[in-house]
Design a protein around this motif. Sequence first.
Motif, PDB file in Angstrom:
ATOM      1  N   GLU A   1      41.737  16.791 -53.019  1.00 19.87           N
ATOM      2  CA  GLU A   1      42.739  17.396 -52.123  1.00 19.87           C
ATOM      3  C   GLU A   1      42.141  18.451 -51.196  1.00 19.87           C
ATOM      4  O   GLU A   1      42.689  18.718 -50.132  1.00 19.87           O
ATOM      5  CB  GLU A   1      43.860  18.026 -52.950  1.00 19.87           C
ATOM      6  N   ALA A   2      41.020  19.038 -51.585  1.00 17.23           N
ATOM      7  CA  ALA A   2      40.335  20.016 -50.732  1.00 17.23           C
ATOM      8  C   ALA A   2      39.442  19.317 -49.703  1.00 17.23           C
ATOM      9  O   ALA A   2      38.689  19.966 -48.987  1.00 17.23           O
ATOM     10  CB  ALA A   2      39.501  20.978 -51.587  1.00 17.23           C
TER      11      ALA A   2
ATOM     12  N   GLU B   1      36.900  17.487 -50.263  1.00 19.45           N
ATOM     13  CA  GLU B   1      35.491  17.474 -50.660  1.00 19.45           C
ATOM     14  C   GLU B   1      35.116  16.039 -51.018  1.00 19.45           C
ATOM     15  O   GLU B   1      35.857  15.365 -51.749  1.00 19.45           O
ATOM     16  CB  GLU B   1      35.265  18.366 -51.882  1.00 19.45           C
TER      17      GLU B   1
END
Length: 142
Positions: A101-102, A104
């Motif tokens: 979700e970030a 990454e």
Amino acid sequence: MYKDKKIHSHSIRVRYAETDQMGVVHHGNYPTFLEEARTAWLREMGISYKKMEASGIGLPITSVSVKYKKSALYDDVLTIKTILSKIPNVRLEFDYEIYNEAEELLVTAKTELVFINMQTKRPMKAPDYFLEVLENWKNKEF
């Protein structure tokens, strides 16, 4: 890297059963994630895996390559980007990128599948309807 390719995004939430005691996704679950994303890609393209098999065409995996960069964790929502590497003949090749979700990058992967006649179990050329869908794919929005 894939600026001229159509990229299909599919999201999944990591279930508890897919993790180890530390809450990290077990490495053996990634091929299942790739399969889910790949069949979603096919469905989005209008190709039913179920109908393909019912018509006597199989698409077994011949190669899977996964590179782990960072761990996915329990309850993460993962976005799996599926990219068709090239228009198939007998082989169908996909590249994948899995993000958390970030945003990454957690994993990169590749799969190779081969069209087979399910009766003879021999490789075969991609069916015409499959190639026609891909030909029309240029104008399709994902």
